[in-house]
Motif scaffolding. Structure first.
Motif, PDB file in Angstrom:
ATOM      1  N   GLN A 298       1.265  -1.217  -0.529  1.00  0.00           N
ATOM      2  CA  GLN A 298       0.205   0.204   0.292  1.00  0.00           C
ATOM      3  C   GLN A 298       0.608   1.259   0.013  1.00  0.00           C
ATOM      4  O   GLN A 298       0.798   1.878  -1.221  1.00  0.00           O
ATOM      5  N   ILE A 299       1.631   1.484   0.683  1.00  0.00           N
ATOM      6  CA  ILE A 299       2.757   2.592   1.134  1.00  0.00           C
ATOM      7  C   ILE A 299       4.028   2.290   0.306  1.00  0.00           C
ATOM      8  O   ILE A 299       4.304   1.064   0.158  1.00  0.00           O
ATOM      9  N   LYS A 300       4.346   3.472   0.024  1.00  0.00           N
ATOM     10  CA  LYS A 300       5.314   3.538  -1.244  1.00  0.00           C
ATOM     11  C   LYS A 300       6.467   5.091  -1.191  1.00  0.00           C
ATOM     12  O   LYS A 300       5.369   5.453  -0.833  1.00  0.00           O
ATOM     13  N   ARG A 301       7.883   4.505  -1.650  1.00  0.00           N
ATOM     14  CA  ARG A 301       8.130   5.763  -2.405  1.00  0.00           C
ATOM     15  C   ARG A 301       7.842   6.662  -2.866  1.00  0.00           C
ATOM     16  O   ARG A 301       7.483   7.031  -3.130  1.00  0.00           O
ATOM     17  N   GLY A 302       7.291   8.143  -1.224  1.00  0.00           N
ATOM     18  CA  GLY A 302       6.981   9.721  -2.005  1.00  0.00           C
ATOM     19  C   GLY A 302       5.740   9.459  -1.267  1.00  0.00           C
ATOM     20  O   GLY A 302       5.551  10.479  -2.120  1.00  0.00           O
ATOM     21  N   ASP A 303       4.670   8.538  -1.272  1.00  0.00           N
ATOM     22  CA  ASP A 303       3.370   8.777  -0.690  1.00  0.00           C
ATOM     23  C   ASP A 303       3.436  10.264   0.710  1.00  0.00           C
ATOM     24  O   ASP A 303       4.580   9.877   1.258  1.00  0.00           O
ATOM     25  N   LEU A 304       2.730  10.163   0.793  1.00  0.00           N
ATOM     26  CA  LEU A 304       2.250  11.234   1.500  1.00  0.00           C
ATOM     27  C   LEU A 304       1.785  10.251   2.868  1.00  0.00           C
ATOM     28  O   LEU A 304       0.158  10.655   1.915  1.00  0.00           O
ATOM     29  N   LEU A 305       2.514  10.500   3.934  1.00  0.00           N
ATOM     30  CA  LEU A 305       1.426   9.431   5.315  1.00  0.00           C
ATOM     31  C   LEU A 305       1.180  11.397   6.014  1.00  0.00           C
ATOM     32  O   LEU A 305       1.622  12.181   6.501  1.00  0.00           O
ATOM     33  N   VAL A 306      -0.204  10.622   6.690  1.00  0.00           N
ATOM     34  CA  VAL A 306      -0.429  11.605   8.043  1.00  0.00           C
ATOM     35  C   VAL A 306      -0.562  10.258   8.872  1.00  0.00           C
ATOM     36  O   VAL A 306      -1.247   9.440   8.784  1.00  0.00           O
ATOM     37  N   MET A 307       0.208  10.767  10.195  1.00  0.00           N
ATOM     38  CA  MET A 307      -0.149   9.294  11.207  1.00  0.00           C
ATOM     39  C   MET A 307      -0.484  10.606  12.414  1.00  0.00           C
ATOM     40  O   MET A 307      -0.294  11.601  12.597  1.00  0.00           O
ATOM     41  N   GLU A 308      -1.772  10.665  13.302  1.00  0.00           N
ATOM     42  CA  GLU A 308      -2.411  10.610  14.212  1.00  0.00           C
ATOM     43  C   GLU A 308      -3.094   9.651  14.414  1.00  0.00           C
ATOM     44  O   GLU A 308      -3.798   8.227  14.768  1.00  0.00           O
ATOM     45  N   ALA A 309      -2.618  10.377  16.740  1.00  0.00           N
ATOM     46  CA  ALA A 309      -3.206   9.400  18.042  1.00  0.00           C
ATOM     47  C   ALA A 309      -3.354   9.720  18.712  1.00  0.00           C
ATOM     48  O   ALA A 309      -3.035  11.761  18.802  1.00  0.00           O
ATOM     49  N   ILE A 310      -4.620   9.362  19.676  1.00  0.00           N
ATOM     50  CA  ILE A 310      -4.859   9.976  20.908  1.00  0.00           C
ATOM     51  C   ILE A 310      -4.583   8.948  21.760  1.00  0.00           C
ATOM     52  O   ILE A 310      -5.070   7.653  22.142  1.00  0.00           O
ATOM     53  N   GLY A 311      -4.409   8.889  22.909  1.00  0.00           N
ATOM     54  CA  GLY A 311      -4.102   8.486  24.588  1.00  0.00           C
ATOM     55  C   GLY A 311      -4.662   9.565  25.325  1.00  0.00           C
ATOM     56  O   GLY A 311      -4.671  10.135  25.852  1.00  0.00           O
ATOM     57  N   GLY A 317      -1.384  14.077  18.782  1.00  0.00           N
ATOM     58  CA  GLY A 317      -0.403  14.598  17.748  1.00  0.00           C
ATOM     59  C   GLY A 317      -0.999  14.115  16.494  1.00  0.00           C
ATOM     60  O   GLY A 317      -1.399  13.479  16.195  1.00  0.00           O
ATOM     61  N   SER A 318       0.547  14.568  15.988  1.00  0.00           N
ATOM     62  CA  SER A 318       0.269  13.912  14.735  1.00  0.00           C
ATOM     63  C   SER A 318       1.237  14.218  14.092  1.00  0.00           C
ATOM     64  O   SER A 318       2.277  15.425  14.268  1.00  0.00           O
ATOM     65  N   VAL A 319       2.021  13.409  12.853  1.00  0.00           N
ATOM     66  CA  VAL A 319       3.045  13.453  12.014  1.00  0.00           C
ATOM     67  C   VAL A 319       3.161  13.970  10.401  1.00  0.00           C
ATOM     68  O   VAL A 319       2.120  12.670   9.984  1.00  0.00           O
ATOM     69  N   VAL A 320       3.257  15.188   9.499  1.00  0.00           N
ATOM     70  CA  VAL A 320       2.859  14.311   7.943  1.00  0.00           C
ATOM     71  C   VAL A 320       4.847  14.395   7.720  1.00  0.00           C
ATOM     72  O   VAL A 320       5.838  14.909   8.025  1.00  0.00           O
ATOM     73  N   LEU A 321       4.606  13.163   6.962  1.00  0.00           N
ATOM     74  CA  LEU A 321       5.407  12.244   6.535  1.00  0.00           C
ATOM     75  C   LEU A 321       5.767  11.851   5.010  1.00  0.00           C
ATOM     76  O   LEU A 321       4.435  10.926   4.659  1.00  0.00           O
ATOM     77  N   ARG A 322       6.703  12.717   4.636  1.00  0.00           N
ATOM     78  CA  ARG A 322       6.301  11.659   2.487  1.00  0.00           C
ATOM     79  C   ARG A 322       7.381  10.189   2.445  1.00  0.00           C
ATOM     80  O   ARG A 322       8.668  10.892   3.305  1.00  0.00           O
TER      81      ARG A 322
END
Length: 323
Positions: A298-311, A317-322
Motif C-alpha cells: 500500500q505505502i510506496k516511496r514518495g507517498d504522503l502520509l498523515v499519522m495521528e493518535a490520541i491516548g 498529535g500528528s506527523v506529516v511525512l513523505r
C-alpha cells in the motif's frame, strides 16, 4: 538546505499467540459479534509468559536495521515509546540498546500512551534538526496484556501486544513539500482529562494497577481532536487533505478511524487499517500499521502520509511525512 528526518528502514514484531474474539466468550458476557460491531477488532496477539516490551522492541528494531542495510553501531540514538516498560528503570530503550549490540550513542523511553509514537517521532525529528543525532531508531512497543482487568469486558477485549520500529536518518533536502521525510508535526495534551483513560496503580499506590477507561468520553474527544491535529500539521506543511495518499491512524477502534477520515474528507480506501488483526497496541499501533502497510504494497516511496493518535493524558498529535 533543509534537514529532513527520513525513514530508511521499518520492521515489526507480533507475539506468536493469536487470541480471537471467541476466546473471551468463555469468561465474559460478550461475543465475537459484539466486539466486531463496536470496535472492528477480530483478533489480537498476546505476549508469551516472560516475553517483555524490550524483547519485542529489539526484534522490530533489528528488522528495521536489516531493511535499511545498517548496523546497530551506526545508530546514534534509540527512542522507545511505551507505557509498559519491563521495569520502572532502567529504560526499555537501554535494554534494547544492549540486545541489538549498540554500545555507543544514547537511549531513552518516552511515555505518551497511545500517542507515544507520534511524540517519539517528533522528538527524534527535533534531535536531528538540532544536530544531536543523524540516525535514530524510533520504536513503539507494548505489552498491554500485563495491565488488563480480565473481568472488564469494556477494556480487556480492546488491547493487544506488539512492536514496530523505524530507522530515520538526517538527509539534506531542498526544503520543499515534495521532500521525503518529516514535513510537519503537531502535539497537544490536556491533563484535565486524566480520569478518562488511566492505570489505577503505580509508585504512589504500591501496586501495578489496571487499565481504566471511560470509552464513550474518549470516543467523543478522539474524532474532533484527531482531525484537528492532522489538519494543523498538513497546514504547517503547506498541504491539505487532498494531497494525502495515506492516513495511518492509531488503531484503537474502527468507528473512530472511519469518523476521523470522514471529518478530514479522506476516503477509507486511503486509510491503512490493521485494527482487525492487532487490536489496540497503544504506542506500537502506528509503526505496526506502517510496517504492515509497506508489506502489503500500500505505502510506496514518495507517498504522503498523515499519522495521528490520541491516548491517556489526554495526549494527542500528528506527523506529516513523505515516505
Amino acid at each position: 538546505m533543509t534537514i529532513r528526518a527520513t525513514v530508511t528502514g521499518i520492521g515489526h514484531y507480533l507475539p506468536e499467540r493469536v487470541v480471537p474474539n471467541a476466546e473471551f466468550e468463555a469468561t465474559l458476557d460478550t461475543s465475537d459479534e459484539w466486539i466486531r460491531e463496536r470496535t472492528g477488532i477480530e483478533r489480537r496477539h498476546f505476549a508469551a509468559p516472560g516475553q517483555t516490551t524490550s524483547d519485542m522492541g529489539a526484534r522490530a528494531a533489528l528488522a528495521a536495521l536489516a531493511m535499511a542495510g545498517r548496523d546497530a553501531s551506526e545508530v546514534d540514538a534509540i527512542i522507545v515509546a511505551t507505557s509498559t516498560p519491563d521495569l520502572t528503570f532502567p529504560s526499555a530503550a537501554t535494554m534494547i540498546q544492549k540486545a541489538i549490540g549498540m554500545t555507543g550513542g544514547f537511549a531513552f523511553d518516552l511515555q505518551a500512551v497511545c500517542a507515544g509514537f507520534v511524540y517519539a517521532l517528533t522528538t527524534a525529528n527535533a534531535l536531528m534538526l538540532a544536530g544531536q543525532a543523524k540516525r535514530v531508531l524510533v520504536i513503539g512497543s507494548e505489552t498491554f496484556s500485563k495491565i488488563l482487568d480480565w473481568t472488564d469486558r469494556t477494556t480487556c477485549v480492546l488491547f493487544g501486544d506488539g512492536a514496530g520500529a523505524v530507522l530515520i536518518e538526517a538527509v539534506e533536502t531542498e526544503g520543499a513539500a515534495s521532500d521525503r521525510g518529516v514535513l510537519a508535526t503537531d502535539l497537544h495534551s490536556d491533563g484535565s482529562f486524566k480520569d478518562l483513560l488511566y492505570v489505577d496503580g503505580g509508585i504512589s499506590t504500591g501496586a501495578q494497577g489496571m487499565l481504566r477507561m471511560e470509552g464513550k468520553e474518549v470516543f467523543r474527544h478522539a474524532v474532533g481532536k484527531l482531525a484537528q491535529t492532522a489538519e494543523t500539521a498538513l497546514e504547517r506543511a503547506g498541504l491539505s487533505g487532498e494531497d494525502v495518499d495515506w492516513i495511518v491512524p492509531h488503531q484503537a477502534n474502527l468507528r473512530i478511524i472511519k469518523a476521523t477520515a470522514q471529518k478530514m474528507g479522506v476516503p477509507m480506501d486511503r486509510v491503512v487499517v490493521t485494527v482487525q488483526d492487532h487490536g489496540n497496541t497503544s504506542a506500537a499501533s502506528i509503526p505496526l500499521a506502517l510496517s504492515v502497510g509497506v508489506e502489503r504494497g500500500q505505502i510506496k516511496r514518495g507517498d504522503l502520509l498523515v499519522m495521528e493518535a490520541i491516548g491517556g493524558g489526554l495526549a494527542w498529535g500528528s506527523v506529516v511525512l513523505r515516505w
